[in-house]
Structures are given as structure tokens and as C-alpha cells.
Design a protein around this motif. Sequence first.
Motif, mmCIF file in Angstrom:
data_model
loop_
_atom_site.group_PDB
_atom_site.id
_atom_site.type_symbol
_atom_site.label_atom_id
_atom_site.label_comp_id
_atom_site.label_asym_id
_atom_site.label_seq_id
_atom_site.Cartn_x
_atom_site.Cartn_y
_atom_site.Cartn_z
ATOM 1 N N ASN A 218 0.918 -1.652 -0.269
ATOM 2 C CA ASN A 218 0.068 -0.140 0.027
ATOM 3 C C ASN A 218 0.869 1.407 -0.212
ATOM 4 O OD1 ASN A 218 -1.992 -1.167 0.081
ATOM 5 N ND2 ASN A 218 -2.384 -1.266 2.084
ATOM 6 N N LYS A 219 1.578 1.377 0.980
ATOM 7 C CA LYS A 219 2.873 2.412 0.737
ATOM 8 C C LYS A 219 3.323 2.376 -0.383
ATOM 9 C CE LYS A 219 4.634 2.446 5.702
ATOM 10 N NZ LYS A 219 5.699 2.329 5.858
ATOM 11 N N LEU B 267 2.437 2.482 -3.128
ATOM 12 C CA LEU B 267 1.425 2.096 -4.379
ATOM 13 C C LEU B 267 0.985 3.631 -3.873
ATOM 14 C CD1 LEU B 267 -1.004 0.671 -6.893
ATOM 15 C CD2 LEU B 267 -2.295 1.092 -5.009
ATOM 16 N N LEU B 268 0.372 4.076 -2.802
ATOM 17 C CA LEU B 268 0.548 5.240 -1.912
ATOM 18 C C LEU B 268 1.790 6.296 -2.631
ATOM 19 C CD1 LEU B 268 -1.319 7.066 -1.077
ATOM 20 C CD2 LEU B 268 -0.007 6.967 0.939
ATOM 21 N N THR B 269 2.871 5.736 -2.559
ATOM 22 C CA THR B 269 3.890 6.916 -3.557
ATOM 23 C C THR B 269 3.935 6.562 -4.493
ATOM 24 O OG1 THR B 269 5.140 5.969 -1.767
ATOM 25 C CG2 THR B 269 6.602 6.751 -3.042
ATOM 26 N N CYS B 270 3.415 6.036 -5.382
ATOM 27 C CA CYS B 270 3.778 6.395 -6.931
ATOM 28 C C CYS B 270 2.318 6.794 -7.331
ATOM 29 C CB CYS B 270 3.289 4.718 -7.506
ATOM 30 S SG CYS B 270 4.454 3.494 -7.567
ATOM 31 N N PHE B 271 1.204 6.436 -6.405
ATOM 32 C CA PHE B 271 0.127 7.236 -6.291
ATOM 33 C C PHE B 271 0.392 9.088 -6.933
ATOM 34 C CE2 PHE B 271 -3.575 9.834 -5.757
ATOM 35 C CZ PHE B 271 -4.856 9.813 -6.733
ATOM 36 N N ILE B 272 0.705 9.434 -5.185
ATOM 37 C CA ILE B 272 1.891 10.483 -5.171
ATOM 38 C C ILE B 272 2.804 10.934 -6.258
ATOM 39 C CG2 ILE B 272 2.912 12.512 -2.806
ATOM 40 C CD1 ILE B 272 1.845 10.464 -1.250
ATOM 41 N N ILE C 77 3.417 9.865 -9.142
ATOM 42 C CA ILE C 77 2.713 10.490 -10.688
ATOM 43 C C ILE C 77 1.629 12.295 -10.808
ATOM 44 C CG2 ILE C 77 1.179 9.389 -11.772
ATOM 45 C CD1 ILE C 77 1.961 6.699 -11.352
ATOM 46 N N SER C 78 1.116 11.652 -9.542
ATOM 47 C CA SER C 78 -0.046 13.099 -9.558
ATOM 48 C C SER C 78 0.868 14.200 -9.162
ATOM 49 C CB SER C 78 -0.570 13.198 -8.544
ATOM 50 O OG SER C 78 -0.277 13.027 -6.981
ATOM 51 N N CYS D 127 0.494 17.564 -12.922
ATOM 52 C CA CYS D 127 0.280 18.629 -12.887
ATOM 53 C C CYS D 127 1.260 19.769 -13.954
ATOM 54 C CB CYS D 127 -0.570 18.966 -12.064
ATOM 55 S SG CYS D 127 -1.832 17.612 -11.019
#
Length: 180
Positions: A2-3, A5-10, A12-13, A17
Motif C-alpha cells: 500500500n505504501k 502504491l501510495l508513493t507511486c500515486f503521489i 504521478i500526480s 500536473c
Amino acid sequence: MNKLLLTCFIFISLFACKSPEARKPETVKTGSFIKESAIRNKKLLKAEEKAIENYIKAHDSMQFKASEYGFWVSKDSVVNTTNSMTPKFGDIVNFDFNLSALNGQTIYTASELKNRNYAMDKEELFTGLREGLKLMKAGETFTFIFPSQKAYGYYGDENKIGRNTPLISKVTINSITTKK
């Protein structure tokens, strides 16, 4: 997991932008083509004027005069008639002419070009000849020297006349029929 996945999501976001950057042009166009073309045309004009001037000097007995239309004219024969009418818009002019180069080489003979009927300013005819016919009366024969821009210009006639070729033409008007 989960960590990660959360790191990748942050990650990428944050980079998603980013605003797009303007691309710089690869080459910068200038007005150099137009300048070069103007210089080339001035050289061409000077060369043509020199060649025409030499022709006129060599044929001084013909007494060429500059016309207001931008070409030179010599009256070979003038018929003494009471008719002093020059052709106007729409009149039918029957004439014969030939075309030669400044070096004297015949490009088209009068028999090749054939006798023509021309409706003044209603049909296609190269600029110099169209304007030259306006100076003549029935029965007259003139010799014209047309610079290339008054003859067939940059393209020639795509047959015997090359591009940027000044021409000599002997023209005889046989008759002028006025429009009704």
C-alpha cells in the motif's frame, strides 16, 4: 504494498500536473528570399535595358522611340489616308506580325503566327502587343521592341520563347472594324 502504491500515486500526480512548455521554432524565416529576388530582378532589368539599348544603337536608321507603355516603337510605313482611327475597346483588328529575338533570330514567322482577328481588350494577347495595336491605324506597319515583362515574362510561351526574353515584333494592321 500500500505504501508503494501510495508513493507511486503521489509521484504521478505531482508530475502529471505540470503545464505544457512552448516549443521553440527550429528555423526562423526572414525576408531574405524577397530581397534576393528583388536584387536578381534589378540585375535582369539592367541587362535587358543594355541589350535593347545596343540593338537600338545598331539599328539607328529605324528611329526607335520609347512609348508611354514601356516598350520601343519604330514606324516602318505610314499610310496617308483620311482615316486616322486607332482601335478602341471591342473593335476587331485584323493584323499580321512576327516575333524575333534581339540577336535577330526569328522565333515565329508571320506565316507561322497567321493572320489574326483580334477583338480589342476582349481576348488574350500578350501585354506589349495589345498596347502596341492601340497606337496603330489601318495600313500601318510598326516595329516594336518589347522587354520581357511586356512580352511573355518569366515563363515564356513554354514552346519557342524562353523565359525573360525581350522580343522584336514587326506588326501590320490590315483593317479595323469598329463595333456596332
